[in-house]
Design a protein around this motif. Structure first.
Motif, PDB file in Angstrom:
ATOM      1  N   UNK A  82       0.941  -1.299  -0.056  1.00  0.00           N
ATOM      2  CA  UNK A  82       0.044   0.093  -0.207  1.00  0.00           C
ATOM      3  C   UNK A  82       0.918   1.376   0.157  1.00  0.00           C
ATOM      4  N   UNK A  83       1.789   1.563   0.932  1.00  0.00           N
ATOM      5  CA  UNK A  83       2.352   2.686   0.984  1.00  0.00           C
ATOM      6  C   UNK A  83       3.272   2.996  -0.255  1.00  0.00           C
ATOM      7  N   UNK A  84       4.260   1.931  -0.704  1.00  0.00           N
ATOM      8  CA  UNK A  84       4.775   2.390  -1.988  1.00  0.00           C
ATOM      9  C   UNK A  84       3.769   2.737  -3.231  1.00  0.00           C
ATOM     10  N   UNK A  85       2.684   2.040  -3.256  1.00  0.00           N
ATOM     11  CA  UNK A  85       1.943   2.196  -4.427  1.00  0.00           C
ATOM     12  C   UNK A  85       1.204   3.610  -4.158  1.00  0.00           C
ATOM     13  N   UNK A  86       0.847   3.947  -2.896  1.00  0.00           N
ATOM     14  CA  UNK A  86       0.384   5.252  -2.715  1.00  0.00           C
ATOM     15  C   UNK A  86       1.442   6.400  -3.217  1.00  0.00           C
ATOM     16  N   UNK A  87       2.447   6.144  -2.952  1.00  0.00           N
ATOM     17  CA  UNK A  87       3.816   7.026  -3.173  1.00  0.00           C
ATOM     18  C   UNK A  87       3.618   7.243  -4.740  1.00  0.00           C
ATOM     19  N   UNK A  88       3.832   6.019  -5.453  1.00  0.00           N
ATOM     20  CA  UNK A  88       3.892   6.091  -6.882  1.00  0.00           C
ATOM     21  C   UNK A  88       2.497   6.899  -7.512  1.00  0.00           C
ATOM     22  N   UNK A  89       1.487   6.702  -6.877  1.00  0.00           N
ATOM     23  CA  UNK A  89       0.271   7.484  -7.466  1.00  0.00           C
ATOM     24  C   UNK A  89       0.428   8.870  -7.229  1.00  0.00           C
ATOM     25  N   UNK A  90       1.144   9.259  -6.255  1.00  0.00           N
ATOM     26  CA  UNK A  90       1.052  10.945  -6.060  1.00  0.00           C
ATOM     27  C   UNK A  90       1.496  11.711  -7.282  1.00  0.00           C
ATOM     28  N   UNK A  91       2.479  11.318  -7.871  1.00  0.00           N
ATOM     29  CA  UNK A  91       2.611  12.234  -9.152  1.00  0.00           C
ATOM     30  C   UNK A  91       1.723  12.232 -10.148  1.00  0.00           C
ATOM     31  N   UNK A  92       1.315  11.126 -10.755  1.00  0.00           N
ATOM     32  CA  UNK A  92       0.229  11.291 -11.655  1.00  0.00           C
ATOM     33  C   UNK A  92      -1.220  11.794 -10.983  1.00  0.00           C
ATOM     34  N   UNK A  93      -1.409  11.740  -9.855  1.00  0.00           N
ATOM     35  CA  UNK A  93      -2.752  12.185  -9.109  1.00  0.00           C
ATOM     36  C   UNK A  93      -2.357  13.711  -9.132  1.00  0.00           C
ATOM     37  N   UNK A  94      -1.158  14.171  -8.786  1.00  0.00           N
ATOM     38  CA  UNK A  94      -0.901  15.544  -8.811  1.00  0.00           C
ATOM     39  C   UNK A  94      -1.079  16.320 -10.445  1.00  0.00           C
ATOM     40  N   UNK A 193      -6.710  11.252   6.685  1.00  0.00           N
ATOM     41  CA  UNK A 193      -6.545   9.958   5.852  1.00  0.00           C
ATOM     42  C   UNK A 193      -5.043   9.901   5.698  1.00  0.00           C
ATOM     43  N   UNK A 194      -3.994  10.995   5.805  1.00  0.00           N
ATOM     44  CA  UNK A 194      -2.902  10.592   5.553  1.00  0.00           C
ATOM     45  C   UNK A 194      -2.205  10.482   7.025  1.00  0.00           C
ATOM     46  N   UNK A 195      -2.946  10.852   8.034  1.00  0.00           N
ATOM     47  CA  UNK A 195      -2.402  10.085   9.250  1.00  0.00           C
ATOM     48  C   UNK A 195      -2.661   8.612   9.274  1.00  0.00           C
ATOM     49  N   UNK A 196      -3.587   8.246   8.850  1.00  0.00           N
ATOM     50  CA  UNK A 196      -3.917   6.823   8.668  1.00  0.00           C
ATOM     51  C   UNK A 196      -3.221   6.043   7.901  1.00  0.00           C
ATOM     52  N   UNK A 197      -2.832   6.447   6.731  1.00  0.00           N
ATOM     53  CA  UNK A 197      -1.912   5.765   5.966  1.00  0.00           C
ATOM     54  C   UNK A 197      -0.894   6.715   5.312  1.00  0.00           C
ATOM     55  N   UNK A 198       0.605   6.470   5.523  1.00  0.00           N
ATOM     56  CA  UNK A 198       1.617   7.368   5.011  1.00  0.00           C
ATOM     57  C   UNK A 198       2.190   6.619   3.771  1.00  0.00           C
ATOM     58  N   UNK A 199       2.304   7.556   2.749  1.00  0.00           N
ATOM     59  CA  UNK A 199       2.942   7.108   1.714  1.00  0.00           C
ATOM     60  C   UNK A 199       4.650   6.740   1.796  1.00  0.00           C
ATOM     61  N   UNK A 200       5.323   5.906   1.029  1.00  0.00           N
ATOM     62  CA  UNK A 200       6.682   5.742   1.523  1.00  0.00           C
ATOM     63  C   UNK A 200       7.445   5.400   0.137  1.00  0.00           C
ATOM     64  N   UNK A 201       8.598   5.465  -0.231  1.00  0.00           N
ATOM     65  CA  UNK A 201       9.276   5.187  -1.436  1.00  0.00           C
ATOM     66  C   UNK A 201       9.425   3.972  -1.423  1.00  0.00           C
ATOM     67  N   UNK A 202       9.276   3.066  -2.616  1.00  0.00           N
ATOM     68  CA  UNK A 202       9.672   1.699  -2.739  1.00  0.00           C
ATOM     69  C   UNK A 202       9.754   1.500  -4.124  1.00  0.00           C
ATOM     70  N   UNK A 203       9.741  -0.034  -4.476  1.00  0.00           N
ATOM     71  CA  UNK A 203      10.096  -0.498  -5.884  1.00  0.00           C
ATOM     72  C   UNK A 203       8.861  -0.142  -6.899  1.00  0.00           C
ATOM     73  N   UNK A 204       7.833   0.451  -6.510  1.00  0.00           N
ATOM     74  CA  UNK A 204       6.710   0.751  -7.334  1.00  0.00           C
ATOM     75  C   UNK A 204       7.036   2.037  -7.925  1.00  0.00           C
ATOM     76  N   UNK A 205       6.781   1.953  -9.354  1.00  0.00           N
ATOM     77  CA  UNK A 205       7.013   3.354 -10.340  1.00  0.00           C
ATOM     78  C   UNK A 205       5.730   3.867 -10.777  1.00  0.00           C
TER      79      UNK A 205
END
Length: 411
Positions: A82-94, A193-205
């Motif tokens: 979840x956390x790496x997928x959330x991080x990877x989605x942030x760019x396109x969502x922005x 929501x951010x407090x409940x689930x934090x994004x983090x860098x990972x292998x997901x691009x």
């Protein structure tokens, strides 16, 4: 039944119940603010508030790249953390959020009403930004199984909005103050929501999500065009009276689409979790397609029989002429509900190209039929018949994509 199938089936049931319950409660609570606005607020306040929120919501849908839905599907299916997928989605969502902000500002400045103050527009942009990220976090919370929590947060934010809105209206506040409440409500929801689930860098691009999300984005645009083309066609070809009648009749269409859409995204986590188990996926898919058809049939029959009272009682006797259009909209309940369940099944199985093809075909069909019928007879019924034709095409094309779910099990 395997543990995965059991968990996926349970998640589908919980997700559907949480989505339907939270959104219906939110709508019902929101009616309080709508009624109060109509009764007590100045016409300028109603016009500016309605225009800005309506425009922002529509534009956000059109500019959505679909990456939130794809990331949520992958997380629910257990293919991505979840956390790496959330991080990877942030760019396109922005990118989606930035595009929505630019288009909203452009439409308001160049085509919107003159009464829109800059402060209200700035607050609308803040709402678009926060709302765009809320949609992403909501998808991810549901994907991690926290469907009840996400539903509770949505209900809480609805009460927060209505409470603040009622306070503003009763104290004589204008549209700008109302939009302060809207923006703060959305920001508060995002922070929780951010407090409940934090994004983090990972292998997901990000590109791993964009490959399929762009097809999903095209599919979403096709749906928006299908459901909105009637207003455009009647406005361009018909009369003012016909347009007003269509607007009244389409309130029922909007309500039906909202419920069907809620059913669809409520099922996404559970059906995505079942995608790797063909037997369980087929069993649950058939169950929800059957329920959609049965509920749609009940709504269709009840709507056709009760079209006059449900139209005349809330809107007034002068709109009795739109009853035939409302009856056709009620009859569309079956293809609309079935289509949104099929949409979820295809999304869960990564068959996103079919979604784009189906919605594009439906939008072209609906627009062409509406234009031809409105040119022949410029009234609300003509445009509704065009939309109905598009809805049938949508359902047929999507159903062909889930033939293996509907047919006998293959060895």
């Amino acid at each position: 039944m395997t543990a995965v199938a059991h968990d996926g089936g349970r998640l589908a049931r919980l997700g559907l119940a949480a989505a339907i319950g939270s959104r219906i409660i939110g709508r019902l609570v929101g009616i309080v603010l709508v009624v109060l606005l109509a009764r007590q607020a100045a016409p300028d306040t109603v016009a500016v508030y309605g225009y800005l929120l309506g425009t922002a919501t529509l534009v956000a849908t059109l500019t959505d790249l679909g990456v939130a839905a794809v990331a949520g599907r992958e997380v629910a299916a257990g293919r991505l953390p979840a956390a790496p997928a959330l991080w990877a989605a942030l760019g396109p969502q922005t990118v989606s959020v930035a595009a929505a902000c630019l288009v909203t500002v452009g439409l308001t400045v160049f085509l919107g009403p003159d009464a829109v103050p800059p402060s209200a527009l700035a607050l609308t942009v803040a709402f678009v930004v926060a709302g765009g990220y809320v949609n992403l976090w909501a998808e991810m919370l549901r994907a991690t199984g926290r469907v009840l929590l996400e539903g509770a947060l949505q209900v809480g934010s609805a009460f927060l909005l209505v409470g603040g809105g009622v306070l503003v209206v009763t104290t004589g506040g204008d549209a700008t103050l109302l939009l302060v409440v809207v923006a703060l409500k959305e920001l508060a929801l995002l922070l929780v929501m951010v407090a409940l689930l934090r994004p983090s860098r990972g292998a997901v691009r990000s590109r791993a999500l964009l490959g399929q999300s762009l097809w999903l984005a095209l599919g979403g645009i096709g749906l928006v065009l299908l459901w909105r083309q009637g207003t455009i066609v009647v406005g361009a070809v018909g009369t003012i009276g016909a347009l007003a009648a269509y607007v009244v009749a389409s309130r029922f269409l909007d309500a039906g689409i909202t419920i069907a859409h809620t059913v669809g995204f409520g099922l996404v986590p559970g059906m995505s979790a079942l995608a790797g188990d063909p037997d369980a996926f087929r069993r649950e898919g058939r169950r929800y397609l059957g329920l959609a058809a049965a509920v749609g049939l009940v709504v269709a029959v009840a709507g056709v029989l009760a079209a006059r009272p449900i139209t005349v009682v809330p809107f007034g006797e002068r709109w009795a002429g739109v009853v035939p259009a409302v009856q056709v909209i009620a009859a569309c309940a079956v293809p609309i509900l079935v289509s949104y369940v099929c949409w979820t099944l295809l999304l869960a199985r990564r068959r996103v190209r079919r979604l784009a093809v189906a919605s594009g075909s439906a939008a072209v069909t609906g627009t062409a039929v509406s234009a031809a019928l409105v040119a022949w007879r410029p009234d609300a019924l003509s445009a509704v018949l065009g939309t109905a034709a598009g809805a049938v095409v949508l359902a047929v094309v999507l159903l062909t994509g889930v033939r293996d779910v509907l047919g006998p099990a293959r060895p």
